[in-house]
Write a protein that holds these residues in place. Structure first.
Motif, PDB file in Angstrom:
ATOM      1  N   VAL A 142       1.113  -0.714   0.657  1.00 34.72           N
ATOM      2  CA  VAL A 142      -0.088   0.151  -0.150  1.00 34.72           C
ATOM      3  C   VAL A 142       0.558   1.257  -0.107  1.00 34.72           C
ATOM      4  O   VAL A 142       2.055   0.991   0.438  1.00 34.72           O
ATOM      5  CB  VAL A 142      -0.913   0.043   0.799  1.00 34.72           C
ATOM      6  CG1 VAL A 142      -1.798  -1.355   1.189  1.00 34.72           C
ATOM      7  CG2 VAL A 142      -0.289  -0.142   2.355  1.00 34.72           C
ATOM      8  N   PRO A 143       0.568   2.197  -0.834  1.00 37.39           N
ATOM      9  CA  PRO A 143       0.880   3.550  -0.475  1.00 37.39           C
ATOM     10  C   PRO A 143       0.996   3.864   1.060  1.00 37.39           C
ATOM     11  O   PRO A 143       2.591   4.905   1.228  1.00 37.39           O
ATOM     12  CB  PRO A 143       0.407   4.512  -1.917  1.00 37.39           C
ATOM     13  CG  PRO A 143      -1.352   4.259  -1.355  1.00 37.39           C
ATOM     14  CD  PRO A 143      -0.731   2.900  -0.964  1.00 37.39           C
ATOM     15  N   SER A 144       1.256   3.982   1.945  1.00 43.41           N
ATOM     16  CA  SER A 144       0.621   4.872   2.927  1.00 43.41           C
ATOM     17  C   SER A 144       0.603   3.626   4.628  1.00 43.41           C
ATOM     18  O   SER A 144      -0.375   2.910   4.599  1.00 43.41           O
ATOM     19  CB  SER A 144       0.214   5.919   3.068  1.00 43.41           C
ATOM     20  OG  SER A 144      -1.851   5.512   3.283  1.00 43.41           O
ATOM     21  N   VAL A 145       1.097   4.708   5.704  1.00 43.17           N
ATOM     22  CA  VAL A 145      -0.011   3.424   7.178  1.00 43.17           C
ATOM     23  C   VAL A 145      -0.865   3.641   6.805  1.00 43.17           C
ATOM     24  O   VAL A 145      -1.704   3.076   7.628  1.00 43.17           O
ATOM     25  CB  VAL A 145       0.855   4.078   7.770  1.00 43.17           C
ATOM     26  CG1 VAL A 145       0.847   4.142   9.261  1.00 43.17           C
ATOM     27  CG2 VAL A 145       2.548   4.210   8.138  1.00 43.17           C
ATOM     28  N   LYS A 146      -1.772   4.963   6.823  1.00 42.91           N
ATOM     29  CA  LYS A 146      -2.746   5.579   6.587  1.00 42.91           C
ATOM     30  C   LYS A 146      -3.381   4.153   5.715  1.00 42.91           C
ATOM     31  O   LYS A 146      -5.042   3.423   6.204  1.00 42.91           O
ATOM     32  CB  LYS A 146      -3.320   6.849   6.120  1.00 42.91           C
ATOM     33  CG  LYS A 146      -4.836   6.872   6.275  1.00 42.91           C
ATOM     34  CD  LYS A 146      -5.343   8.623   6.165  1.00 42.91           C
ATOM     35  CE  LYS A 146      -6.994   8.696   5.909  1.00 42.91           C
ATOM     36  NZ  LYS A 146      -7.175  10.175   5.492  1.00 42.91           N
ATOM     37  N   ALA A 148      -2.803   1.035   5.203  1.00 49.45           N
ATOM     38  CA  ALA A 148      -2.269  -0.646   5.389  1.00 49.45           C
ATOM     39  C   ALA A 148      -3.212  -0.395   6.880  1.00 49.45           C
ATOM     40  O   ALA A 148      -4.243  -1.217   6.430  1.00 49.45           O
ATOM     41  CB  ALA A 148      -0.638  -0.235   6.456  1.00 49.45           C
ATOM     42  N   VAL A 149      -3.711   0.491   7.365  1.00 50.43           N
ATOM     43  CA  VAL A 149      -4.790   0.641   8.908  1.00 50.43           C
ATOM     44  C   VAL A 149      -5.673  -0.024   7.621  1.00 50.43           C
ATOM     45  O   VAL A 149      -6.606  -0.921   8.728  1.00 50.43           O
ATOM     46  CB  VAL A 149      -4.205   1.848   9.758  1.00 50.43           C
ATOM     47  CG1 VAL A 149      -5.753   0.930  10.433  1.00 50.43           C
ATOM     48  CG2 VAL A 149      -2.863   1.480  10.214  1.00 50.43           C
ATOM     49  N   ARG A 150      -6.059   0.970   7.052  1.00 47.97           N
ATOM     50  CA  ARG A 150      -7.654   0.783   5.842  1.00 47.97           C
ATOM     51  C   ARG A 150      -7.480  -0.532   6.028  1.00 47.97           C
ATOM     52  O   ARG A 150      -8.479  -1.140   5.661  1.00 47.97           O
ATOM     53  CB  ARG A 150      -7.575   2.164   5.395  1.00 47.97           C
ATOM     54  CG  ARG A 150      -8.689   2.387   4.268  1.00 47.97           C
ATOM     55  CD  ARG A 150      -8.912   2.998   3.679  1.00 47.97           C
ATOM     56  NE  ARG A 150      -8.702   4.279   4.499  1.00 47.97           N
ATOM     57  CZ  ARG A 150      -8.997   5.160   3.641  1.00 47.97           C
ATOM     58  NH1 ARG A 150      -9.362   5.471   2.473  1.00 47.97           N
ATOM     59  NH2 ARG A 150      -8.921   6.227   4.638  1.00 47.97           N
ATOM     60  N   ARG A 151      -6.695  -1.294   4.756  1.00 48.39           N
ATOM     61  CA  ARG A 151      -6.662  -2.213   4.370  1.00 48.39           C
ATOM     62  C   ARG A 151      -6.620  -3.464   5.259  1.00 48.39           C
ATOM     63  O   ARG A 151      -7.339  -4.698   5.361  1.00 48.39           O
ATOM     64  CB  ARG A 151      -4.666  -2.117   3.422  1.00 48.39           C
ATOM     65  CG  ARG A 151      -5.019  -3.763   3.248  1.00 48.39           C
ATOM     66  CD  ARG A 151      -3.355  -4.645   2.483  1.00 48.39           C
ATOM     67  NE  ARG A 151      -4.108  -5.554   1.868  1.00 48.39           N
ATOM     68  CZ  ARG A 151      -4.474  -6.438   2.377  1.00 48.39           C
ATOM     69  NH1 ARG A 151      -4.217  -6.950   3.014  1.00 48.39           N
ATOM     70  NH2 ARG A 151      -4.354  -7.646   1.173  1.00 48.39           N
ATOM     71  N   VAL A 152      -5.904  -3.083   6.346  1.00 49.81           N
ATOM     72  CA  VAL A 152      -5.883  -4.719   7.180  1.00 49.81           C
ATOM     73  C   VAL A 152      -7.392  -4.470   7.855  1.00 49.81           C
ATOM     74  O   VAL A 152      -8.015  -5.572   8.497  1.00 49.81           O
ATOM     75  CB  VAL A 152      -5.188  -4.208   8.551  1.00 49.81           C
ATOM     76  CG1 VAL A 152      -5.272  -5.485   9.595  1.00 49.81           C
ATOM     77  CG2 VAL A 152      -3.602  -4.257   8.278  1.00 49.81           C
ATOM     78  N   ARG A 153      -7.849  -3.447   8.167  1.00 49.75           N
ATOM     79  CA  ARG A 153      -9.043  -3.950   8.926  1.00 49.75           C
ATOM     80  C   ARG A 153     -10.320  -3.784   7.693  1.00 49.75           C
ATOM     81  O   ARG A 153     -11.762  -4.311   8.304  1.00 49.75           O
ATOM     82  CB  ARG A 153      -9.917  -2.020   8.996  1.00 49.75           C
ATOM     83  CG  ARG A 153      -8.504  -1.460  10.818  1.00 49.75           C
ATOM     84  CD  ARG A 153      -9.057  -0.501  11.379  1.00 49.75           C
ATOM     85  NE  ARG A 153      -9.103  -0.244  12.358  1.00 49.75           N
ATOM     86  CZ  ARG A 153      -8.963   0.620  13.641  1.00 49.75           C
ATOM     87  NH1 ARG A 153      -9.555   1.472  12.774  1.00 49.75           N
ATOM     88  NH2 ARG A 153      -8.627   0.846  14.909  1.00 49.75           N
TER      89      ARG A 153
END
Length: 212
Positions: A142-146, A148-153
């Protein structure tokens, strides 16, 4: 070679360069078989090995390769018969020579993002095992930590809750409700921006879609 394969290789080169800046080692392989062979080459003879729960390890063949390897000592949760044995295995895993896992998401600038329920997998990533080997399909980039968290959730957690028969809102609706359910598996969010020990974390990027 098709456009997706070329894209994966170019993106992987960028990630590997950024992982190096963060004292992590990065590798790119096209197939799961190559990843398993490379991962096994990291193991010293008679190594004490453990692993975290991961569909990627199962789908790639890594889990079966570890179970069938007579040259290592594997701490395998499937052999535990009681809750106390499982708890002991989780604690002993922190003393492993090598710990295998996937990462819920990896940013293009080399940050690892993991959301954990019990915390044993995140704990081993942070501290304990001498080496941590991460296998991850390129679908986890993913492009960013934000993001990344959205992807995981919203991409990883709902199917995991369904797979584990968890009674969470996301297992019903398919989307994260930021819940505090008793069955919640999003209890720890761990962002690994750098390895404190150079080369301890090895990230194997695989040119396939693996895991959730």
């Amino acid at each position: 070679m098709n456009a997706i394969q070329i894209y994966y290789e170019k993106l992987a080169d960028t990630i590997i360069s950024n992982l190096k800046k963060r004292q992590m080692e990065g590798y790119y392989v096209k197939t799961s078989k190559e990843a398993v062979d490379l991962a096994l080459s990291f193991l010293p003879q008679n190594a004490l090995v453990s692993f975290g729960g991961s569909m990627t390890l199962v789908q790639s063949g890594m889990y079966d390769a570890l179970k069938s390897n007579p040259a290592i000592r594997l701490l395998d949760r499937s052999t535990a018969k009681t809750a106390d044995e499982i708890e002991a295995l989780y604690h002993n895993s922190l003393s492993a020579d090598t710990y295998f896992m996937s990462s819920n998401a990896i940013t293009s600038d080399g940050v690892l993002v993991n959301i954990d329920g019990r915390g044993n997998r995140a704990a081993a990533l942070i501290y304990g095992p001498k080496d941590v080997v991460i296998l991850a399909g390129m679908n986890k980039i993913v492009p960013s930590v934000k993001e990344a968290v959205r992807r995981v959730r919203n991409t990883a957690t709902p199917p995991n809750c369904i797979r584990l028969n968890k009674q969470t809102p996301c297992s019903v609706t398919g989307t994260c409700d930021d819940c505090l359910s008793p069955d919640c598996i999003c209890n720890q969010i761990v962002i690994t921006r750098r390895s404190g020990t150079k080369g301890r974390i090895k990230v194997l990027l695989i040119g396939e879609n693996l895991g959730f």
